[in-house]
Structure formats: C-alpha cells, structure tokens
Design a protein around this motif. Structure first.
Motif, PDB file in Angstrom:
ATOM      1  N   ILE A  16      11.160  40.974  62.709  1.00 24.04           N
ATOM      2  CA  ILE A  16      12.491  41.332  61.902  1.00 24.04           C
ATOM      3  C   ILE A  16      14.260  40.826  62.389  1.00 24.04           C
ATOM      4  O   ILE A  16      14.582  39.937  62.171  1.00 24.04           O
ATOM      5  CB  ILE A  16      12.869  42.610  61.102  1.00 24.04           C
ATOM      6  N   PHE A  17      13.875  40.846  64.393  1.00 24.05           N
ATOM      7  CA  PHE A  17      14.947  40.299  64.782  1.00 24.05           C
ATOM      8  C   PHE A  17      14.525  38.780  64.633  1.00 24.05           C
ATOM      9  O   PHE A  17      15.714  37.728  64.739  1.00 24.05           O
ATOM     10  CB  PHE A  17      14.527  41.004  66.290  1.00 24.05           C
ATOM     11  N   GLN A  18      13.503  37.778  64.871  1.00 30.88           N
ATOM     12  CA  GLN A  18      13.659  36.853  64.918  1.00 30.88           C
ATOM     13  C   GLN A  18      13.809  36.293  63.669  1.00 30.88           C
ATOM     14  O   GLN A  18      14.504  34.752  63.996  1.00 30.88           O
ATOM     15  CB  GLN A  18      11.693  36.272  65.685  1.00 30.88           C
ATOM     16  N   GLN A  22      16.835  33.571  62.899  1.00 23.77           N
ATOM     17  CA  GLN A  22      16.551  32.323  62.213  1.00 23.77           C
ATOM     18  C   GLN A  22      17.719  32.067  60.589  1.00 23.77           C
ATOM     19  O   GLN A  22      18.433  30.668  60.968  1.00 23.77           O
ATOM     20  CB  GLN A  22      15.382  32.505  61.707  1.00 23.77           C
ATOM     21  N   ARG A  23      17.887  33.210  60.299  1.00 23.91           N
ATOM     22  CA  ARG A  23      19.336  33.106  58.705  1.00 23.91           C
ATOM     23  C   ARG A  23      20.751  33.243  59.168  1.00 23.91           C
ATOM     24  O   ARG A  23      21.389  32.325  59.075  1.00 23.91           O
ATOM     25  CB  ARG A  23      18.839  34.903  58.932  1.00 23.91           C
ATOM     26  N   LEU A  27      23.087  30.475  59.080  1.00 24.27           N
ATOM     27  CA  LEU A  27      24.441  30.569  58.284  1.00 24.27           C
ATOM     28  C   LEU A  27      25.296  30.086  59.166  1.00 24.27           C
ATOM     29  O   LEU A  27      26.979  29.401  58.726  1.00 24.27           O
ATOM     30  CB  LEU A  27      25.272  31.969  58.254  1.00 24.27           C
ATOM     31  N   GLU A  28      25.985  30.315  60.310  1.00 26.26           N
ATOM     32  CA  GLU A  28      26.695  29.707  61.445  1.00 26.26           C
ATOM     33  C   GLU A  28      26.690  28.079  61.249  1.00 26.26           C
ATOM     34  O   GLU A  28      27.448  26.943  60.969  1.00 26.26           O
ATOM     35  CB  GLU A  28      26.266  29.195  62.967  1.00 26.26           C
ATOM     36  N   GLN A  29      25.039  27.355  60.891  1.00 31.81           N
ATOM     37  CA  GLN A  29      25.296  25.913  61.001  1.00 31.81           C
ATOM     38  C   GLN A  29      25.758  25.111  58.888  1.00 31.81           C
ATOM     39  O   GLN A  29      26.459  24.291  59.250  1.00 31.81           O
ATOM     40  CB  GLN A  29      23.904  25.559  60.939  1.00 31.81           C
ATOM     41  N   ASP A  36      27.385  39.515  65.453  1.00 32.25           N
ATOM     42  CA  ASP A  36      26.261  39.414  65.599  1.00 32.25           C
ATOM     43  C   ASP A  36      26.114  41.017  66.304  1.00 32.25           C
ATOM     44  O   ASP A  36      26.707  41.771  67.243  1.00 32.25           O
ATOM     45  CB  ASP A  36      25.697  38.191  67.035  1.00 32.25           C
ATOM     46  N   LEU A  37      24.982  42.070  66.269  1.00 33.48           N
ATOM     47  CA  LEU A  37      25.510  43.384  66.322  1.00 33.48           C
ATOM     48  C   LEU A  37      24.259  43.723  66.642  1.00 33.48           C
ATOM     49  O   LEU A  37      23.989  44.937  67.251  1.00 33.48           O
ATOM     50  CB  LEU A  37      25.692  44.494  65.202  1.00 33.48           C
TER      51      LEU A  37
END
Length: 58
Positions: A16-18, A22-23, A27-29, A36-37
């Motif tokens: 899930i963290f990977q 990626q998500r 979104l940043e792109q 980021d928490l």
C-alpha cells in the motif's frame, strides 16, 4: 555477477505504501499540492483548534 529472484517472489503484490507513493508522484506531476503524512510527521503545523482538542483529550 547475475542475480535471480526466487519464484516465490512473484507472489508478492505491491504494498500500500508503494501504491500511495506512486499516486503522490502522479498528483505532484499534475501540479497538485500533496501533504505526505506517511512518516508520521507532517510538514506543516496543525491548526490551533486541533492542538487544543489534543491537549484536552490528553
């Protein structure tokens, strides 16, 4: 030297963290701001009313 993974490694799914990392990158792109928490320490100060509620609860 060549390395070869064991066949059982094929059974592992992305964690899930990977997937979240990626998500976040996607979104940043797109130019979106992402908080980021994932490491447990936010990069911004919590609002005063949140700190007050935590103080009362403690």
């Amino acid at each position: 030297m060549e390395f070869c993974f064991a066949k059982r490694m094929e059974q592992l799914k992305p964690g899930i963290f990977q997937q979240l990392a990626q998500r976040k990158k996607q979104l940043e792109q797109q130019g979106k701001a992402v908080c980021d928490l994932s490491v447990g320490t936010p990069d911004f100060a919590p609002p005063a009313h949140v700190m007050e509620a935590v103080s009362r609860a403690a």
